[in-house]
Enzyme design. Structure first.
Site, PDB file in Angstrom:
ATOM      1  N   ALA A  84      -7.815 -36.689 -17.113  1.00 60.19           N
ATOM      2  CA  ALA A  84      -8.333 -35.324 -17.058  1.00 60.19           C
ATOM      3  C   ALA A  84      -8.535 -35.004 -15.581  1.00 60.19           C
ATOM      4  CB  ALA A  84      -9.653 -35.243 -17.806  1.00 60.19           C
TER       5      ALA A  84
ATOM      6  N   GLY B 246     -17.441 -33.300 -12.327  1.00 58.39           N
ATOM      7  CA  GLY B 246     -16.632 -34.259 -13.076  1.00 58.39           C
ATOM      8  C   GLY B 246     -16.384 -33.799 -14.488  1.00 58.39           C
ATOM      9  N   ASN B 247     -15.904 -34.687 -15.323  1.00 59.37           N
ATOM     10  CA  ASN B 247     -15.681 -34.348 -16.730  1.00 59.37           C
ATOM     11  C   ASN B 247     -15.963 -35.568 -17.600  1.00 59.37           C
ATOM     12  OD1 ASN B 247     -13.052 -35.858 -17.206  1.00 59.37           O
ATOM     13  ND2 ASN B 247     -12.492 -34.561 -15.462  1.00 59.37           N
ATOM     14  N   TRP B 248     -15.893 -35.386 -18.929  1.00 62.71           N
ATOM     15  CA  TRP B 248     -16.332 -36.419 -19.869  1.00 62.71           C
ATOM     16  C   TRP B 248     -15.274 -37.461 -20.206  1.00 62.71           C
ATOM     17  CZ3 TRP B 248     -21.225 -36.968 -20.512  1.00 62.71           C
ATOM     18  CH2 TRP B 248     -22.091 -35.876 -20.504  1.00 62.71           C
ATOM     19  N   SER B 249     -14.133 -37.432 -19.566  1.00 62.22           N
ATOM     20  CA  SER B 249     -13.075 -38.371 -19.965  1.00 62.22           C
ATOM     21  C   SER B 249     -13.514 -39.820 -19.754  1.00 62.22           C
ATOM     22  CB  SER B 249     -11.805 -38.100 -19.153  1.00 62.22           C
ATOM     23  OG  SER B 249     -10.826 -39.024 -19.531  1.00 62.22           O
TER      24      SER B 249
END
Ligand code: CTP
Length: 400
Positions: free
Chosen positions: A276, A209-212
């Site tokens: 994102a 995943g990512n930090w968005s």
């Protein structure tokens, strides 16, 4: 100078939620005068409104006649916000009736007016109600779409009052726009916004995943609602309340986000890809949890995800559709941004610097908005809603 808000309350069970809305408005420094309808007092009494607002809260047009309250209140208000708005109240407002303090004040007011309808789905969808909503919108009134979910009883559907914090956000957005709040420049426009960050599953318990946080995309949705747009928000793994007035479609992965975007974008006037999206996903999703083998970890093989922004830019869902992308960069914003704008083929690209406390998970952002005509708009560090408004200004300019 405190901002003057009239909170009109119709006779719906969700009137109790407006106590919280009132609280949020007063705590943010607004001077609020509550005008319930007389039947609204069957749900929440006059004493509650008076105590929470610090002002009298009568529905009576004939109280304090020497002060001509409907005239003075109409002139005093910077915003009239009606929550919940019942079918009856929408009908009386649309017909221009003035048979109680609230409707008479509405006829006097020249400030922005917002209705947050709440009722059963059948009443909301009834042609009479829909015709009244259309009439009010044509007159420049902001009528929010109700939320979908649990209604009074066990039933669910469209007709729920959105959460009070999100209603307050609409009020703040309209107040922030000042006299521009009267100009619903996105009225009649259908816009689609993606927000959040995709998750690409490795196995039933793990993902890449990512930090968005989704905050920028949600700010775009909120500001578009406050400017009158019909908003669809495709939300990937965001832990925020649904923006009042927006239709929310939840997705998890890049593939799901692509499907939701492609189907929502047909016929839309503008598309903003603030999400994102993971560029890669695991080539194989293990059906069961990946176990330690004792011989060290297996490498994860990745495969490429579709580039949704590029696809939407190349195959526009509508002639004249405006497509906006985002680009997170750590260096050379202008150079990398211009190359990305050309590569993606969109009309506008919002380029923001990531790192140094900006962008991910914060309420502020600083950005350059690059346009395909070569123009550059610098948006200094400000709330994500301010950047969102600049994006909509640039989009609205391209519509005209
Ligand atoms: N985007 C997309 N589909 C992808 C990856 C990104 O639609 N598979 C969109 C994002 O929503 C954003 C824009 O493309 O609007 C730019 O995302 P970014 O990650 O900065 O661009 P990339 O194409 O991944 O470029 P790079 O990582 O090389 O900077």
């Amino acid at each position: 100078m405190p901002r003057h808000v009239i909170l009109g309350v119709g006779a719906g069970i969700s009137a109790y939620k407006s106590c919280e809305l009132l609280r949020r408005l007063t705590e943010s420094g607004c001077d609020v005068r509550v005008i319930p309808t007389s039947d609204a007092l069957r749900f929440v009494g006059e004493a509650t409104w008076a105590a929470l607002s610090g002002r009298s809260a009568t529905p009576d047009l004939w109280a304090d006649v020497h002060d001509v309250p409907h005239v003075n209140l109409g002139k005093w208000a910077d915003l009239v916000f009606i929550a919940p708005a019942t079918a009856d109240l929408l009908a009386r407002a649309a017909a221009g009736r003035g048979d109680d303090l609230l409707t008479a004040t509405l006829l006097m007011a020249r400030c922005p007016v917002v209705f947050a309808p709440a009722m059963h789905t059948e009443m909301w969808e009834h042609p009479a109600t829909q015709a009244n909503v259309t009439l009010l919108r044509d007159r420049g009134v902001l009528v929010l779409e109700p939320a979908t979910g649990r209604l009074t009883g066990p039933d669910t559907g469209a007709g729920r009052l959105p959460e009070p914090a999100e209603l307050a956000e609409v009020a703040f957005r309209v107040l922030d726009r000042g006299t521009d709040g009267l100009r619903l420049d996105l009225l009649g426009r259908r816009v689609v916004v993606s927000a959040g960050g995709t998750r690409e599953e490795l196995d039933p318990v793990r993902f890449l995943g990512n930090w968005s946080s989704g905050m920028q995309g949600y700010a775009l949705a909120r500001t578009a609602v406050a400017r009158g747009a019909d908003v669809t928000l495709v939300s990937a793994n965001v832990a925020l309340d649904d923006p009042a007035g927006a239709k929310v479609i939840r997705v998890v992965s890049a593939i799901q986000l692509r499907e939701a975007m492609v189907s929502s974008c047909a016929g839309a006037d503008a598309v903003v890809m603030a999400a994102a999206v993971a560029d890669f996903r695991p080539a194989v999703r293990n059906k069961s949890k990946i176990k330690k083998t004792g011989t060290g970890p297996e490498p994860i093989r990745l495969t490429e995800n579709p580039d949704v922004l590029r696809e939407l830019s190349t195959r526009r869902g509508h002639r004249g559709q405006i497509v906006v992308g985002f680009g997170a960069e750590t260096e050379d914003l202008l150079g990398n941004g211009r190359a990305k704008l050309a590569r993606k083929g969109c009309d506008l690209l919002v380029v923001n610097q990531v790192g140094s406390g900006l962008a991910f998970g914060t309420s502020e952002n600083e950005a350059l908005v690059l346009a395909s005509d070569g123009s550059v708009t610098h948006v200094p560090r400000s709330r994500k809603e301010a950047l969102a408004d600049v994006v909509w200004d640039l989009v609205a300019a391209r519509f005209s």
